[in-house]
Design an enzyme around this catalytic site. Structure first.
Site, PDB file in Angstrom:
ATOM      1  N   GLU A 148      60.047 -55.173 -84.557  1.00 16.68           N
ATOM      2  CA  GLU A 148      59.781 -53.793 -84.122  1.00 16.68           C
ATOM      3  C   GLU A 148      58.760 -53.130 -85.053  1.00 16.68           C
ATOM      4  OE1 GLU A 148      63.382 -51.509 -83.709  1.00 16.68           O
ATOM      5  OE2 GLU A 148      64.527 -53.188 -82.888  1.00 16.68           O
ATOM      6  N   GLU A 199      71.721 -53.874 -85.602  1.00  9.50           N
ATOM      7  CA  GLU A 199      71.870 -53.022 -86.788  1.00  9.50           C
ATOM      8  C   GLU A 199      73.286 -53.011 -87.339  1.00  9.50           C
ATOM      9  OE1 GLU A 199      70.076 -49.284 -85.678  1.00  9.50           O
ATOM     10  OE2 GLU A 199      68.078 -50.171 -85.541  1.00  9.50           O
TER      11      GLU A 199
END
Length: 550
Positions: free
Chosen positions: A427, A325
């Site tokens: 995810e 991220e």
């Protein structure tokens, strides 16, 4: 590149050849065009679909004298899938993130596509939208994402509608051409004489496409859960157990007992596993003792983390999310300088040269409203790291959806595909703010979109089961009874594998079928003679020929 003049009548012909009985209607209109560009060009390319249904362009000038182009759209219908594209550039120095927005009588769609536009060259914006209610009069317009005043120019714009049936037909076309392959089995005797009428039985024993889910330590010692998982999936990712705060909660006290046990489950069931993650840029999930380190102490700590983790699990994990991220957070670069991420990738590659190293982030596919992680922002950051020497070979897209925007998702995959790197949905889940039936509907949409895109190399769900549920979306209840999302997964797993194939050889001693990519076992019976063999069905344009002698 696909021929955009191909019509859906071709799809009818193709599905008849493939033996499908579910597509019996031909569709008018163009085939979806996956063309995308990520380089800024001196001149714009021709519009997709010849411009589609775009007719009226209305140029508006604000009181500040800023030119913002817009389109007037008439009679848009609910549920239709609209694909939009345009070339954009801006006046003045520098660059700007340009956002396309749509306003109807009842609603504003804040973002239907973005492009990182520059002065002096043209950038490609690709996206789309699906209306929740019909609109007689809408305006599609462009704005700088930070709302600052900038003159925007557009060219070669296009808006092409697709019905849901057309959209799904293209998905099936791509699945049948990219995820399957023709096979011809030839049967002869030891002298080479072909044998007509030999009984053929073909079984797919494993799948080539990795489709899996997150697991947590809750799977350890839980044999029913282990059996449930291994029956369905061929890939796994550890939810939290490899993260730094889990393996070294106190400085110098590393403990890999839990991930070691989880890896035993992975090996015992011949799964592949993704490594998630080496570092997480969000300071909230950085070990507290690390947050207090600075300078050389932090540098030593991060090097120790990489070397400890990667040496222990060298060649165990097919992937590593190196700096998770990084589009949204920059803890380590703030502390160690702008080259910290480059150092992470370089060190990780040296520690495990065979693992594919990934950028992994959220809101790249899910929306274009997040200015930190638009598709162009992702591409720009990836190119910057690779230009700096990072050996990065994987595109990780988390996929935490609420309401999927399917034409935007496909458009962003098209743009990322121009990089030529493997793309994984890492995810995938649907927000718990929705009811379970709606979660299942949207999950199926996302999974079909991902599986049908030829550059998507794997899909991982984010559905690790805990006593108190899952992160956002569970596939089963605590007793491993399917919830609606679990029914969708089971349906697609069955649909995306080659079912029982039985037949007889023809006068040429041959039998042909189409199968999903993977490993196969074939059994032959002719009179009182039998034989069995195995073969691999890998991606390829040509028919796979398998010769068996009796």
């Amino acid at each position: 590149m696909e021929d955009t003049n191909i019509t859906f009548s071709f799809l009818l012909f193709f599905f008849l050849l493939m033996g499908s009985s579910s597509f019996v209607v031909s569709f008018d209109g163009p085939l979806y065009d996956p063309t995308a560009y990520t380089e800024c060009k001196l001149q714009p390319e021709e519009p997709l679909y010849g411009g589609g249904i775009i007719v009226d362009q209305l140029g508006t000038t604000a009181s500040s004298g800023v030119y913002s182009p817009s389109f007037i759209l008439h009679n848009l219908t609910q549920g239709t899938i609209y694909c939009f594209s345009s070339w954009v550039k801006i006046e003045g120095e520098g660059s700007g993130l340009i956002r396309a927005r749509l306003q109807t009588e009842n609603e504003i769609y804040n973002c239907v596509g973005t492009a990182l536009a520059k002065h002096g060259c043209w950038s490609f914006l690709k996206g789309g939208f699906v209306l929740t209610s019909p609109s007689q009069l809408s305006i599609l317009f462009f704005q700088n994402a930070d709302d600052s005043a900038v003159n925007i120019e557009i060219a070669s714009s296009s808006l092409q509608p697709f019905s849901v049936q057309q959209w799904n037909a293209y998905q099936e076309y791509m699945i049948n051409t990219k995820r399957k392959r023709a096979v011809t089995v030839h049967v002869s005797d030891m002298q080479g004489k072909r044998l007509q009428g030999a009984a053929i039985d073909v079984e797919q024993v494993s799948k080539d496409f990795p489709f899996g889910s997150a697991i947590a330590k809750t799977i350890l010692g839980n044999l029913p859960y282990q059996n449930w998982f291994a029956k369905r999936f061929n890939a796994a990712v550890f939810e939290n157990e490899l993260k730094w705060y889990a393996t070294e909660p106190e400085q110098g006290k590393t403990n890999y007992t839990v991930p070691d046990q989880m890896l035993q489950f992975v090996r015992a069931n011949r799964l592949i596993a993704r490594g998630h993650n080496i570092f997480w840029e969000d300071p909230k999930y950085t070990p507290p003792w690390v947050q207090n380190l600075t300078g050389s102490e932090l540098h030593l700590a991060v090097n120790s983390r990489i070397q400890s983790l990667m040496s222990k699990y060298r060649e165990e994990f097919v992937h590593w999310d190196v700096s998770n991220e990084m589009l949204h957070f920059d803890f380590y670069e703030q502390k160690l300088g702008p080259n910290a991420t480059l150092h992470f990738f370089e060190t990780a590659h040296k520690s495990d040269p065979l693992a594919t190293l990934f950028m992994n982030d959220f809101n790249v596919l899910e929306t274009c409203s997040d200015v930190n992680s638009t598709v162009d922002s992702y591409i720009s950051r990836l190119r910057e790291l690779r230009h700096g020497g990072a050996l990065m070979d994987g595109i990780g897209l988390e996929g935490h959806f609420t309401v999927p925007n399917l034409p935007l998702m496909r458009a962003n995959l098209d743009k990322l595909a121009t990089l030529g790197l493997p793309i994984w949905l890492t995810e995938v889940d649907i927000s718990s703010t929705l009811d379970k039936e709606t979660q299942a509907i949207y999950l199926e949409q996302v999974l079909r979109e991902g599986f049908s895109h030829p550059l998507v190399n794997g899909i991982m769900l984010w559905t690790a089961l805990h006593p108190n549920g899952c992160y956002q979306m569970c596939l089963t209840d605590d007793n491993l009874q399917n919830l609606p999302a679990g029914d969708v997964v089971d349906k697609l797993l069955k649909e995306w594998q080659t079912g029982e194939v039985e037949g007889q050889t023809d006068e040429h001693g041959s039998y042909s079928f189409y199968g999903f990519l993977g490993e196969y076992r074939v059994s032959i019976k002719y009179g009182n003679r039998t034989s069995s063999s195995t073969f691999s069905l890998c991606q390829g344009e040509e028919t796979r020929h398998v010769s068996i002698q009796l």
